[in-house]
Design an enzyme around this catalytic site. Sequence first.
Site, mmCIF file in Angstrom:
data_model
loop_
_atom_site.group_PDB
_atom_site.id
_atom_site.type_symbol
_atom_site.label_atom_id
_atom_site.label_comp_id
_atom_site.label_asym_id
_atom_site.label_seq_id
_atom_site.Cartn_x
_atom_site.Cartn_y
_atom_site.Cartn_z
ATOM 1 N N ASN A 290 0.841 -1.203 0.000
ATOM 2 C CA ASN A 290 0.000 0.000 0.000
ATOM 3 C C ASN A 290 0.874 1.251 0.000
ATOM 4 O O ASN A 290 1.981 1.236 0.520
ATOM 5 C CB ASN A 290 -0.895 0.033 1.243
ATOM 6 C CG ASN A 290 -1.806 -1.185 1.324
ATOM 7 O OD1 ASN A 290 -2.017 -1.859 0.315
ATOM 8 N ND2 ASN A 290 -2.309 -1.468 2.498
ATOM 9 N N ASP B 41 -0.505 4.275 1.079
ATOM 10 C CA ASP B 41 -1.246 5.279 1.850
ATOM 11 C C ASP B 41 -0.642 5.592 3.214
ATOM 12 O O ASP B 41 -1.092 6.496 3.906
ATOM 13 C CB ASP B 41 -2.717 4.841 2.014
ATOM 14 C CG ASP B 41 -2.845 3.427 2.594
ATOM 15 O OD1 ASP B 41 -1.888 2.955 3.247
ATOM 16 O OD2 ASP B 41 -3.910 2.812 2.373
ATOM 17 N N HIS C 55 6.176 -0.072 -2.228
ATOM 18 C CA HIS C 55 5.877 0.741 -3.407
ATOM 19 C C HIS C 55 5.883 2.237 -3.109
ATOM 20 O O HIS C 55 5.340 3.027 -3.868
ATOM 21 C CB HIS C 55 4.531 0.318 -4.008
ATOM 22 C CG HIS C 55 4.545 -1.092 -4.526
ATOM 23 N ND1 HIS C 55 3.412 -1.812 -4.795
ATOM 24 C CD2 HIS C 55 5.582 -1.921 -4.815
ATOM 25 C CE1 HIS C 55 3.739 -3.019 -5.232
ATOM 26 N NE2 HIS C 55 5.058 -3.108 -5.235
ATOM 27 N N CYS D 299 17.435 15.671 -8.502
ATOM 28 C CA CYS D 299 18.371 15.776 -7.369
ATOM 29 C C CYS D 299 17.988 14.878 -6.199
ATOM 30 O O CYS D 299 18.736 14.769 -5.229
ATOM 31 C CB CYS D 299 18.497 17.230 -6.906
ATOM 32 S SG CYS D 299 17.066 17.830 -5.980
ATOM 33 N N CYS E 69 16.148 22.461 -7.407
ATOM 34 C CA CYS E 69 16.905 22.450 -8.659
ATOM 35 C C CYS E 69 16.041 22.666 -9.901
ATOM 36 O O CYS E 69 16.563 22.687 -11.019
ATOM 37 C CB CYS E 69 17.672 21.129 -8.795
ATOM 38 S SG CYS E 69 16.628 19.752 -9.299
ATOM 39 N N GLY F 133 -10.299 -13.889 -1.334
ATOM 40 C CA GLY F 133 -10.281 -14.487 -2.671
ATOM 41 C C GLY F 133 -9.074 -15.389 -2.887
ATOM 42 O O GLY F 133 -8.299 -15.666 -1.962
HETATM 43 ZN ZN ZN Z 1 15.597 18.720 -7.514
#
Ligand code: ZN
Length: 224
Positions: free
Chosen positions: A49, A51, A66, A77, A128, A193
């Site tokens: 997740n 979140d 993730h 940068c 940057c 499932g």
């Molecule tokens: Zn940057």
Amino acid sequence: MTDLKVRQRYWSRSTVGWPIIRAAQPNGAHRALAQLEARGIVRLLITQNVDGLHSTAGSRNVIDLHGRLDTVRCMSCGHTSPRPELQRQLLANNPAWAEMEGRVAPDGDVDIEGRDYGGFLVPDCPQCGGILKPDVVFFGESVPRERVDRAFEGVANADALLVVGTSLMVYSGFRFVAAAAAAGKPIAAVNRGRTRADHLFALKVRAPSEEVLDAVSAAIKPIP
Ligand SMILES: [Zn+2]
């Protein structure tokens, strides 16, 4: 990512959808896993997740495989900043879109199709001027190596693996179950499932994870 139109579309939708994501609260399953960690039973939590709700619920040893939607990263940068900070910038740059804040479906689905985002001003990196991206792994991207290694290390150090609420259809999560199975560790799963790893489980409970984890948390004695 280098296509301005694509970024305008992404960030305009994200500007309207962010308040919903931000308001999300942990459920009983998040809380039960945090309690199991506090009692020394869960040592590491690997989540797919984005979140951040496991951390909100109190889990401390979490690998956000993730990434997390509440962090923004510069592609040039590497500078990271909190998403709420960028939200202020997005709203300041695009006052017309600010009016739409809060006028979205409760499920977070933002219906802004047909709205012209051609004039949407996408903020650049404050350090940057580079391209900003949510610090999440998108479909087709790979999980950073260091994160994968830490997760494999966690699996190697574990006595057992508990899989909660995932079909494991994405390889990025499945590989840890495969590693635990190859090492002969018992694997239990709570999922309503079918999953990609059903043949590898020593135990599978087909029930809502919130219910099951609550009961598990109440029944298990802390490890001395
Ligand atoms: Zn940057």
